[in-house]
Design a protein around this motif. Structure first.
Motif, PDB file in Angstrom:
ATOM      1  N   ASP A  21      -9.476  10.678   4.077  1.00 30.54           N
ATOM      2  CA  ASP A  21      -9.300   9.608   5.044  1.00 30.54           C
ATOM      3  C   ASP A  21      -8.186   8.677   4.549  1.00 30.54           C
ATOM      4  N   GLU A  22      -7.102   8.567   5.308  1.00 28.61           N
ATOM      5  CA  GLU A  22      -5.941   7.790   4.872  1.00 28.61           C
ATOM      6  C   GLU A  22      -5.905   6.394   5.478  1.00 28.61           C
ATOM      7  N   LYS A  23      -6.956   5.983   6.162  1.00 29.87           N
ATOM      8  CA  LYS A  23      -6.959   4.663   6.795  1.00 29.87           C
ATOM      9  C   LYS A  23      -6.763   3.569   5.744  1.00 29.87           C
ATOM     10  N   GLY A  24      -5.797   2.680   5.993  1.00 31.79           N
ATOM     11  CA  GLY A  24      -5.525   1.574   5.089  1.00 31.79           C
ATOM     12  C   GLY A  24      -4.714   1.955   3.869  1.00 31.79           C
ATOM     13  N   LEU A  25      -4.278   3.215   3.797  1.00 29.16           N
ATOM     14  CA  LEU A  25      -3.521   3.692   2.643  1.00 29.16           C
ATOM     15  C   LEU A  25      -2.147   4.180   3.075  1.00 29.16           C
ATOM     16  N   THR A  26      -1.212   4.154   2.160  1.00 30.54           N
ATOM     17  CA  THR A  26       0.066   4.821   2.335  1.00 30.54           C
ATOM     18  C   THR A  26       0.041   6.056   1.457  1.00 30.54           C
TER      19      THR A  26
END
Length: 289
Positions: A149-154
């Motif tokens: 899950d890449e939400k909130g991440l680069t």
């Protein structure tokens, strides 16, 4: 000249192709072409020769390429020195356990040479958290594998590795040159604990619900296969224990080696880490705007 425009120019000059440069910069081609024309106007010289055969550098373009690389490197070093003066001399890097990747070794060597005064703390994570503690605030940046899950991440991809089925050496399937997921459909797999990132769990289970022994670390995966005859997946070039083999899976997408950090984190030490990692893993450079 803005640093962003110089980054655009370096991408075009290195790729010698506007389409590839635009892809590398994660932007469309028209604004890139406009930026290059504006740059030529600013410097008062033609930098690129465009023809049906492709793009070539002019003599002025070759000079600017050398100068632009030097300026961008100087800007990065300046950001890091300012951060160090402000007390930002430590970063914590999260890594998955059993990380023997030669790319990681090259990264460590290059980062130490670039930033000898920065203390790098490494926190190893088990396979239940592919972000290696990033979301929990335990690390500043993660050198890991997707998907998750890449939400909130680069997230920036460094490399993609083919995967295969991990089997006992005496398994009948171990004699095959290649396999498909369907060949493993009736087998018990090693699985990850409840609460593991769903995207990560799905990928390493071949997109299907599986049953079998629960594992948390790479060594536990291998031991589950050795002791129980279960199956699972691993990267093709990972070293395996005696008695195990890896057979390529032809219908699985590759495993992505990535570097990830929290969106909006502007710490120049992290930015430098990403750029050095990109070079160490020979990946396309990240996009900065």
């Amino acid at each position: 000249m803005e640093l962003r425009t110089l980054r655009y120019f370096v991408a075009v000059a290195e790729e010698l192709h506007f389409g590839r440069a635009a892809t590398r910069l994660h932007m469309s081609q028209p604004p890139l072409s406009r930026a290059m024309k504006q740059l030529e106007t600013e410097v008062g010289a033609r930098l690129l020769d465009r023809s049906s055969a492709g793009v070539t550098l002019t003599a002025a373009g070759a000079v600017l390429l050398d100068e632009a690389r030097a300026l961008l490197d100087r800007a990065e070093r300046t950001r890091v020195r300012v951060a160090a003066a402000a007390g930002a001399t430590t970063i914590t890097v999260g890594m998955l356990g059993d990380s023997t990747d030669p790319g990681a070794a090259r990264l460590a060597d290059a980062y130490r040479r670039r930033h000898p005064g920065v203390e790098v703390r490494v926190r190893e994570s088990d396979l239940t958290d592919p972000t290696c503690g990033l979301r929990a605030g335990l690390v500043d940046i993660a050198l890991t594998r997707g998907p998750f899950d890449e939400k909130g991440l680069t997230v920036h991809e460094l490399r993609a590795d083919p995967v295969g089925a991990l089997l006992r050496g005496d398994d009948p399937l171990a004699r095959r040159d290649r396999l498909r997921l369907a060949d493993l459909a009736d087998r018990r797999w090693f699985v990850f604990p409840a609460g593991t990132d769903p995207r990560w769990q799905s990928y390493w289970s071949g997109g299907e619900p599986r049953e079998g022994p629960v594992v948390r670390a790479v060594q536990e995966c291998r031991q589950a296969v050795l002791w129980n005859g279960t199956v699972g997946m691993t990267v093709l070039d990972h070293r395996t224990a005696e008695g195990l083999v890896v057979v390529p899976l032809t219908d699985m997408p590759p495993s992505r080696v990535v570097v990830a950090w929290n969106e909006g984190d502007t710490n120049p030490l992290l930015r430098s880490f990403v750029e050095i990692a990109t070079a160490a893993y020979h990946a396309p450079p990240p996009r900065y705007v």
